[in-house]
Design a protein around this motif. Sequence first.
Motif, PDB file in Angstrom:
ATOM      1  N   VAL A   1       0.853  -1.186   0.000  1.00 16.30           N
ATOM      2  CA  VAL A   1       0.000   0.000   0.000  1.00 16.30           C
ATOM      3  C   VAL A   1       0.891   1.240   0.000  1.00 16.30           C
ATOM      4  CG1 VAL A   1      -0.197   0.136   2.525  1.00 16.30           C
ATOM      5  CG2 VAL A   1      -2.015   1.079   1.102  1.00 16.30           C
TER       6      VAL A   1
ATOM      7  N   GLU B   1       1.714   5.273   1.008  1.00 16.01           N
ATOM      8  CA  GLU B   1       1.438   6.144   2.143  1.00 16.01           C
ATOM      9  C   GLU B   1       2.276   7.413   2.063  1.00 16.01           C
ATOM     10  OE1 GLU B   1       2.257   3.862   5.649  1.00 16.01           O
ATOM     11  OE2 GLU B   1       4.339   3.468   5.098  1.00 16.01           O
TER      12      GLU B   1
ATOM     13  N   ARG C   1      -8.816   7.809  -9.146  1.00 19.03           N
ATOM     14  CA  ARG C   1      -9.659   7.280  -8.075  1.00 19.03           C
ATOM     15  C   ARG C   1      -8.946   6.163  -7.318  1.00 19.03           C
ATOM     16  NH1 ARG C   1     -13.431   6.130 -11.163  1.00 19.03           N
ATOM     17  NH2 ARG C   1     -14.330   8.220 -11.133  1.00 19.03           N
ATOM     18  N   HIS C   2      -8.309   5.264  -8.061  1.00 24.08           N
ATOM     19  CA  HIS C   2      -7.567   4.174  -7.426  1.00 24.08           C
ATOM     20  C   HIS C   2      -6.466   4.722  -6.525  1.00 24.08           C
ATOM     21  CE1 HIS C   2      -5.101   0.575  -6.861  1.00 24.08           C
ATOM     22  NE2 HIS C   2      -4.084   1.340  -7.204  1.00 24.08           N
TER      23      HIS C   2
ATOM     24  N   LEU D   1      -6.213   7.603  -5.001  1.00 22.94           N
ATOM     25  CA  LEU D   1      -6.760   8.240  -3.804  1.00 22.94           C
ATOM     26  C   LEU D   1      -7.255   7.198  -2.802  1.00 22.94           C
ATOM     27  CD1 LEU D   1      -8.743  11.211  -5.414  1.00 22.94           C
ATOM     28  CD2 LEU D   1      -6.376  11.170  -4.592  1.00 22.94           C
ATOM     29  N   GLN D   2      -7.820   6.107  -3.305  1.00 23.13           N
ATOM     30  CA  GLN D   2      -8.389   5.083  -2.426  1.00 23.13           C
ATOM     31  C   GLN D   2      -7.343   4.148  -1.826  1.00 23.13           C
ATOM     32  OE1 GLN D   2     -11.227   3.222  -5.060  1.00 23.13           O
ATOM     33  NE2 GLN D   2     -12.815   4.765  -4.660  1.00 23.13           N
ATOM     34  N   THR D   3      -6.188   4.041  -2.455  1.00 30.77           N
ATOM     35  CA  THR D   3      -5.183   3.066  -2.008  1.00 30.77           C
ATOM     36  C   THR D   3      -3.925   3.737  -1.457  1.00 30.77           C
ATOM     37  OG1 THR D   3      -4.276   2.906  -4.262  1.00 30.77           O
ATOM     38  CG2 THR D   3      -5.989   1.323  -3.639  1.00 30.77           C
ATOM     39  N   THR D   4      -4.068   4.990  -1.038  1.00 29.00           N
ATOM     40  CA  THR D   4      -2.954   5.725  -0.441  1.00 29.00           C
ATOM     41  C   THR D   4      -3.376   6.194   0.942  1.00 29.00           C
ATOM     42  OG1 THR D   4      -2.220   6.488  -2.622  1.00 29.00           O
ATOM     43  CG2 THR D   4      -1.377   7.678  -0.716  1.00 29.00           C
ATOM     44  N   ASP D   5      -2.574   5.885   1.951  1.00 27.05           N
ATOM     45  CA  ASP D   5      -2.859   6.297   3.326  1.00 27.05           C
ATOM     46  C   ASP D   5      -2.156   7.613   3.646  1.00 27.05           C
ATOM     47  OD1 ASP D   5      -4.344   4.030   3.734  1.00 27.05           O
ATOM     48  OD2 ASP D   5      -2.767   2.945   4.820  1.00 27.05           O
TER      49      ASP D   5
ATOM     50  N   TRP E   1      -3.957  10.923   4.194  1.00 26.40           N
ATOM     51  CA  TRP E   1      -4.537  12.164   3.676  1.00 26.40           C
ATOM     52  C   TRP E   1      -4.768  13.200   4.771  1.00 26.40           C
ATOM     53  CZ3 TRP E   1      -3.694  12.898  -1.120  1.00 26.40           C
ATOM     54  CH2 TRP E   1      -3.648  11.816  -2.004  1.00 26.40           C
TER      55      TRP E   1
ATOM     56  N   MET F   1     -11.763  15.773  -7.621  1.00 24.15           N
ATOM     57  CA  MET F   1     -11.619  14.442  -7.032  1.00 24.15           C
ATOM     58  C   MET F   1     -10.931  14.484  -5.663  1.00 24.15           C
ATOM     59  SD  MET F   1     -10.921  12.098 -10.432  1.00 24.15           S
ATOM     60  CE  MET F   1     -11.317  10.540  -9.632  1.00 24.15           C
TER      61      MET F   1
ATOM     62  N   LEU G   1     -11.784  14.529   0.107  1.00 28.01           N
ATOM     63  CA  LEU G   1     -10.796  14.139   1.117  1.00 28.01           C
ATOM     64  C   LEU G   1     -10.658  15.190   2.219  1.00 28.01           C
ATOM     65  CD1 LEU G   1      -7.969  12.725  -1.196  1.00 28.01           C
ATOM     66  CD2 LEU G   1      -9.658  11.430   0.116  1.00 28.01           C
TER      67      LEU G   1
END
Length: 197
Positions: free
Chosen positions: A32, A34, A146-147, A149-153, A155, A185, A189
């Motif tokens: 993942v 980060e 989108r991917h 943003l969803q798979t990055t820790d 924020w 997008m 967040l």
Amino acid sequence: MTITYFGYGSLVNASTVPAGAEIIPGRLSGWVREWRFCGMWENGQGRCALSVRRQPGAEIWGVMTREQPSRMGALEKRESRYEKISEIAQDFRCEAEKKPGPDDLFLFKATLENERWGCQVHPILQTYLDCVLAGFFQIWGEAGIRHFLQTTDGWHVPVLNDRSTPHYPRAVRLERDLEALIDDMLEPLNLTYVDPT
């Protein structure tokens, strides 16, 4: 003979790698992204960049890039505050052929010295984030952004809005439509923005 590495951030953007490099989209399982790389640069600007950590069940999109061995020195200089992690070939699958990567495939991960969450002193540069998201858009369109943003820790890390005066050395010029798309997008967040000084 080539050097082969997995890019998951700015290295996804073709404009940040030398012309002639072979870029192959793919997916890396068990990792993942980060916002957990902090450092001070020559101009005294603290900033936060991307790193990765192992996480069973996770998957991130990125690119496998092949370059000539003579490029290793320049690549290591660019990623000088990262360490090379090898033995990831079986974690990678090319999108087109569903094949694993070569045995010598590696990625760059923050060194322990630099591995910490970003903060007010070490914010994410908007121009760095723009470069990364533009790279994902080039390959996967809106789904790529989108991917990411969803798979990055991470924020919660503040963002320095440096678009008018870029601090990132590989900043890219965004078309107005892409800039607006990125801003739209990012809005959900609820990012914290820091004004440049």
